[in-house]
Design an enzyme around this catalytic site. Sequence first.
Site, mmCIF file in Angstrom:
data_model
loop_
_atom_site.group_PDB
_atom_site.id
_atom_site.type_symbol
_atom_site.label_atom_id
_atom_site.label_comp_id
_atom_site.label_asym_id
_atom_site.label_seq_id
_atom_site.Cartn_x
_atom_site.Cartn_y
_atom_site.Cartn_z
ATOM 1 N N HIS A 232 34.774 -31.932 17.528
ATOM 2 C CA HIS A 232 34.067 -33.252 17.077
ATOM 3 C C HIS A 232 34.844 -34.223 17.893
ATOM 4 O O HIS A 232 34.293 -35.258 18.726
ATOM 5 C CB HIS A 232 34.275 -33.729 15.786
ATOM 6 N N LYS B 185 25.770 -30.352 0.566
ATOM 7 C CA LYS B 185 26.479 -29.259 1.389
ATOM 8 C C LYS B 185 27.981 -28.813 0.574
ATOM 9 O O LYS B 185 28.448 -27.994 1.089
ATOM 10 C CB LYS B 185 26.673 -29.812 2.769
ATOM 11 N N ARG C 219 26.367 -26.687 20.361
ATOM 12 C CA ARG C 219 27.117 -25.473 20.572
ATOM 13 C C ARG C 219 25.967 -24.400 21.099
ATOM 14 O O ARG C 219 25.044 -24.850 21.664
ATOM 15 C CB ARG C 219 27.904 -25.259 19.379
ATOM 16 N N SER D 213 33.504 -26.566 11.606
ATOM 17 C CA SER D 213 34.224 -27.138 10.345
ATOM 18 C C SER D 213 34.083 -26.021 9.346
ATOM 19 O O SER D 213 35.141 -25.444 8.761
ATOM 20 C CB SER D 213 33.630 -28.212 9.674
HETATM 21 P P1 ADP Z 1 26.153 -31.757 10.577
HETATM 22 O O1 ADP Z 1 26.114 -31.460 9.096
HETATM 23 O O2 ADP Z 1 25.622 -32.860 10.981
HETATM 24 O O3 ADP Z 1 25.824 -30.423 11.567
HETATM 25 P P2 ADP Z 1 28.678 -31.527 11.786
HETATM 26 O O4 ADP Z 1 30.182 -32.210 11.094
HETATM 27 O O5 ADP Z 1 28.986 -30.068 11.417
HETATM 28 O O6 ADP Z 1 27.769 -32.223 10.969
HETATM 29 O O7 ADP Z 1 28.823 -31.711 13.127
HETATM 30 C C1 ADP Z 1 28.382 -33.059 13.521
HETATM 31 C C2 ADP Z 1 27.892 -33.023 15.085
HETATM 32 O O8 ADP Z 1 29.134 -32.248 16.053
HETATM 33 C C3 ADP Z 1 26.818 -31.825 15.211
HETATM 34 O O9 ADP Z 1 26.030 -32.426 16.270
HETATM 35 C C4 ADP Z 1 27.298 -30.647 15.812
HETATM 36 O O10 ADP Z 1 26.405 -30.025 16.595
HETATM 37 C C5 ADP Z 1 28.765 -31.108 16.527
HETATM 38 N N1 ADP Z 1 29.530 -30.525 16.718
HETATM 39 C C6 ADP Z 1 30.309 -29.785 15.731
HETATM 40 N N2 ADP Z 1 31.220 -28.761 16.308
HETATM 41 C C7 ADP Z 1 31.140 -28.963 17.463
HETATM 42 C C8 ADP Z 1 31.662 -28.294 18.716
HETATM 43 N N3 ADP Z 1 32.611 -27.269 18.267
HETATM 44 N N4 ADP Z 1 31.490 -28.693 19.884
HETATM 45 C C9 ADP Z 1 30.254 -29.466 20.144
HETATM 46 N N5 ADP Z 1 29.634 -29.991 19.001
HETATM 47 C C10 ADP Z 1 30.076 -29.832 17.924
#
Ligand code: ADP
Length: 166
Positions: A17, A41, A95, A133
Amino acid sequence: MRVGLYPGTFDPVTLGHLDIIHRATALVDRLVIGVAINRDKGPLFDLERRVAMIDAEARKISAGTGCEIVVHPFENLLIDCATDVGAKVILRGLRAVADFEYEFQMVGMNRALNAEVETVFLMAEAQHQAISSSLVKEIARLGGNVAKFVSPEVRRALQDKFRSNC
Ligand code: ADP
């Protein structure tokens, strides 16, 4: 002034992030990090804690880049949140293939709801691309070392949660 919205659950914020936030600051004058409440979630950290953790990290990036960063919890539709904060751009991290299908649908539906808001995808540096995460939480729960995936502060928060040396 170009305002961007980077939404997510951030449960907890990872180096993946933070990589995306860093990149986003080069594209906008003001970056709003939208922290989704996402009760469905069943987040590990409550909203207040998730906001506090990402806010602490965002302050460091803001100081280093000069971009204004604001952390904004939201519970309504993402596209309405974008309007609320004055963002014309939604930033998402991408990703591998796994993210694509869902993001593809989201863009289509958000565009149908409000065609004025554009979605931009960013990719993290190779060593941050695989971080998620949910895997970080799983590793921490089982006592694995998460130092390569999260900041020292977030690592401590995970150690407290799981009473482990993760
Ligand atoms: P959500 O519930 O919206 O998926 P996340 O907190 O998991 O929330 O992710 C928020 C954003 O960050 C999303 O666009 C996700 O694809 C991106 N993201 C999370 N981890 C990574 C990573 N390692 N590399 C690139 N983008 C990421």
